[in-house]
Design an enzyme around this catalytic site. Structure first.
Site, PDB file in Angstrom:
ATOM      1  N   HIS A 191     -10.011 -36.670  34.076  1.00 15.76           N
ATOM      2  CA  HIS A 191      -9.156 -36.477  35.247  1.00 15.76           C
ATOM      3  C   HIS A 191      -8.844 -37.824  35.867  1.00 15.76           C
ATOM      4  CE1 HIS A 191     -13.189 -36.878  37.005  1.00 15.76           C
ATOM      5  NE2 HIS A 191     -12.580 -37.322  38.087  1.00 15.76           N
ATOM      6  N   ASP A 239      -8.426 -39.407  39.877  1.00 13.30           N
ATOM      7  CA  ASP A 239      -8.727 -38.989  41.246  1.00 13.30           C
ATOM      8  C   ASP A 239      -7.429 -38.953  42.047  1.00 13.30           C
ATOM      9  OD1 ASP A 239     -11.395 -38.876  40.554  1.00 13.30           O
ATOM     10  OD2 ASP A 239     -11.914 -40.804  41.458  1.00 13.30           O
ATOM     11  N   HIS A 243     -10.784 -40.735  33.740  1.00  8.25           N
ATOM     12  CA  HIS A 243     -12.206 -40.893  33.461  1.00  8.25           C
ATOM     13  C   HIS A 243     -12.858 -39.542  33.227  1.00  8.25           C
ATOM     14  CE1 HIS A 243     -11.514 -40.798  37.846  1.00  8.25           C
ATOM     15  NE2 HIS A 243     -12.714 -40.271  37.986  1.00  8.25           N
ATOM     16  N   ARG A 268     -28.649 -36.829  35.576  1.00  7.35           N
ATOM     17  CA  ARG A 268     -27.987 -37.994  36.176  1.00  7.35           C
ATOM     18  C   ARG A 268     -27.337 -37.575  37.491  1.00  7.35           C
ATOM     19  NH1 ARG A 268     -22.509 -39.739  35.994  1.00  7.35           N
ATOM     20  NH2 ARG A 268     -22.305 -41.977  36.335  1.00  7.35           N
TER      21      ARG A 268
HETATM   22  C1  LIG Z   1     -11.551 -35.018  47.997  1.00  7.15           C
HETATM   23  C2  LIG Z   1     -11.483 -34.442  46.872  1.00  7.15           C
HETATM   24  C3  LIG Z   1     -11.123 -35.132  45.595  1.00  7.15           C
HETATM   25  C4  LIG Z   1     -11.594 -34.170  44.578  1.00  7.15           C
HETATM   26  C5  LIG Z   1     -11.259 -32.865  45.207  1.00  7.15           C
HETATM   27  C6  LIG Z   1     -11.816 -33.042  46.612  1.00  7.15           C
HETATM   28  O1  LIG Z   1     -11.277 -32.144  47.522  1.00  7.15           O
HETATM   29  C7  LIG Z   1     -13.330 -32.911  46.580  1.00  7.15           C
HETATM   30  C8  LIG Z   1     -13.931 -33.316  45.300  1.00  7.15           C
HETATM   31  C9  LIG Z   1     -13.132 -34.269  44.439  1.00  7.15           C
HETATM   32  C10 LIG Z   1     -13.406 -34.044  42.959  1.00  7.15           C
HETATM   33  C11 LIG Z   1     -14.720 -34.635  42.446  1.00  7.15           C
HETATM   34  C12 LIG Z   1     -14.841 -34.359  40.946  1.00  7.15           C
HETATM   35  C13 LIG Z   1     -13.555 -34.660  40.183  1.00  7.15           C
HETATM   36  C14 LIG Z   1     -12.344 -34.068  40.923  1.00  7.15           C
HETATM   37  C15 LIG Z   1     -11.083 -34.224  40.088  1.00  7.15           C
HETATM   38  C16 LIG Z   1     -12.724 -32.661  41.309  1.00  7.15           C
HETATM   39  O2  LIG Z   1     -12.599 -31.672  40.669  1.00  7.15           O
HETATM   40  O3  LIG Z   1     -13.295 -32.669  42.565  1.00  7.15           O
HETATM   41  C17 LIG Z   1     -12.229 -34.705  42.286  1.00  7.15           C
HETATM   42  C18 LIG Z   1     -11.036 -34.322  43.160  1.00  7.15           C
HETATM   43  C19 LIG Z   1      -9.836 -35.232  43.043  1.00  7.15           C
HETATM   44  O4  LIG Z   1      -9.932 -36.444  43.075  1.00  7.15           O
HETATM   45  O5  LIG Z   1      -8.731 -34.720  42.910  1.00  7.15           O
HETATM   46  O1  LIG Z   2     -20.218 -39.071  37.967  1.00  5.82           O
HETATM   47  C1  LIG Z   2     -19.429 -39.962  37.714  1.00  5.82           C
HETATM   48  O2  LIG Z   2     -19.758 -41.028  37.206  1.00  5.82           O
HETATM   49  C2  LIG Z   2     -17.954 -39.775  38.018  1.00  5.82           C
HETATM   50  C3  LIG Z   2     -17.660 -38.713  39.050  1.00  5.82           C
HETATM   51  C4  LIG Z   2     -16.215 -38.539  39.280  1.00  5.82           C
HETATM   52  O3  LIG Z   2     -15.383 -38.919  38.497  1.00  5.82           O
HETATM   53  C5  LIG Z   2     -15.767 -37.867  40.510  1.00  5.82           C
HETATM   54  O4  LIG Z   2     -16.614 -37.383  41.295  1.00  5.82           O
HETATM   55  O5  LIG Z   2     -14.529 -37.813  40.707  1.00  5.82           O
HETATM   56 FE   LIG Z   3     -13.348 -38.840  39.422  1.00  8.04          FE
END
Ligand SMILES: C=C1C[C@]23C[C@@]1(O)CC[C@H]2[C@@]12CCC[C@@](C)(C(=O)O1)[C@H]2[C@@H]3C(=O)O
Ligand SMILES: O=C(O)CCC(=O)C(=O)O
Ligand SMILES: [Fe+2]
Length: 344
Positions: A225, A227, A281, A290
């Site tokens: 994905h 961010d 990533h 982890r």
């Molecule tokens: C602030 C945010 C970015 C995120 C979605 C969220 O509302 C909360 C969690 C974030 C996260 C963490 C894991 C990877 C990700 C793609 C997900 O599923 O939840 C990211 C989201 C993002 O960056 O879009």
């Molecule tokens: O756990 C990690 O190293 C990456 C986590 C991550 O990509 C995320 O929270 O968006």
């Molecule tokens: Fe991420």
């Protein structure tokens, strides 16, 4: 908090699976086997290339130039010389360990509500994949007090104080980096209200746990994905994060003790007219649990993000202007296709 709370809200309308009781699983369930999705399997196309994202010392006078270069070439770098106390970073990890170490029935008391952003659960992007990730997460938006009170009715204070302190310090560090980056984009930080008053920005802290996995080569910790944020700052003591580098493939990031991993998100990619890389990533798992903690930062929901125009960043916009709220919604509905949907 703000706009990021809305991320993946629409995708969550589908029924969200709940995390397994990982400690009791001896064989990887069919629902968690990713191997057959060949190009998504974390052990396929894993590069043995010796290259790795740059390490930048924030106290180095040349840091601004190196940061911009890293944003362009990698979209990710390791940051040392920051002033986040080591003790605070360690406390975040140990509090996360306590949370994820609770019995599953207890953790489920803090389960994210359908359509909600904060709380315990599987990754927000889970509905976009037909396999489950070997992951459990706890998302904090604003004060974590309500959810943590469910977990520890009498003893939630230590956890909350650590996370609030960490969120405040990471927010300040993110804003310091944004000021450096904005200079190169020719944006005067003094004229950006949400940065000047440090008000209204959208932040979230995501605690990630990748439990010990009985069959790591066939599982996926966190699927590929980008961010949604402007900038994400991640801490983890152990490796597992892989970043995709054009021409090299998936590269494992080897964390330097005490360093923070900084990555460009979609909003900074759009703002830089596609010049800064929003790095794809994913996370691989092992037989050892982890933890990581990711701090996401985006402008307030009503801010319009438009590509900057200049000689360095291009004189023709590659993306349409988007409101933060609008793009977060698009990402929640279309995930990986979101950027191409706003391409000019
Ligand atoms: C602030 C945010 C970015 C995120 C979605 C969220 O509302 C909360 C969690 C974030 C996260 C963490 C894991 C990877 C990700 C793609 C997900 O599923 O939840 C990211 C989201 C993002 O960056 O879009
Ligand atoms: O756990 C990690 O190293 C990456 C986590 C991550 O990509 C995320 O929270 O968006
Ligand atoms: Fe991420």
């Amino acid at each position: 908090m703000g706009a990021l709370a809305e991320a993946y809200k629409h995708s969550l309308l589908d029924k969200q699976p709940i995390p397994l009781d990982y400690g009791s699983v001896r064989t990887l369930p069919e629902s968690h086997i990713w191997l057959d999705q060949s190009d998504e399997s974390p052990y396929v196309a894993y590069s043995t290339s010796p290259i790795s994202p740059p390490v930048i010392d924030l106290t180095d006078p040349d840091a601004p130039r190196l940061i911009i270069q890293a944003c362009e070439t990698w979209g990710v770098f390791q940051l040392i010389g920051h002033d986040i106390p080591t003790k605070l970073m360690e406390d975040v990890e140990s509090e996360a360990g306590k949370l994820f170490g609770l019995p599953v029935d207890q953790k489920l008391k803090a389960l994210r509500s359908p359509g909600g952003g904060a709380g315990y659960g599987l990754p927000h992007i889970s509905p976009f994949f037909n396999k489950c990730m070997w992951h459990e997460g706890f998302t904090i938006m604003g004060s974590p007090i309500d959810h943590t009170r469910q977990l520890w009715p009498q003893a939630y204070q230590g956890f909350c104080e650590t996370m609030v302190d960490y969120q405040n310090q990471l927010k300040a560090l993110t804003e310091q980096l944004i000021r450096i980056i904005f200079k190169s984009l020719n944006i005067n930080s003094e004229e950006v209200d949400w940065l000047k008053d440090s008000q209204g920005s959208s932040t979230a802290l995501q605690l990630n746990s990748y439990p010990a996995c009985p069959d790591p080569t066939r599982a996926m910790g966190l699927a590929p994905h980008t961010d949604t944020s402007l900038i994400t700052i991640l801490q983890s003591k152990t490796s597992g994060l892989q970043v995709f580098k054009e021409g090299a493939g998936w590269i494992l990031v080897q964390p330097i003790p005490g360093a923070l991993i900084v990555n460009v998100g979609d909003f900074l990619h759009i703002l830089s007219n596609g010049v800064f890389t929003t790095v794809r990533h994913r996370v691989v798992v092992t037989q050892i649990q982890r933890f990581s903690a990711a701090h996401f930062y985006a402008p307030p929901g009503d801010v319009i993000v438009s590509p900057v125009m200049s000689k360095d960043f291009g004189e023709v916009p590659r993306y349409r202007s988007v409101s933060v709220k609008g793009y977060v919604e698009t990402k929640g509905k279309h995930f990986e296709k979101a950027l191409s949907l706003i391409k000019k």
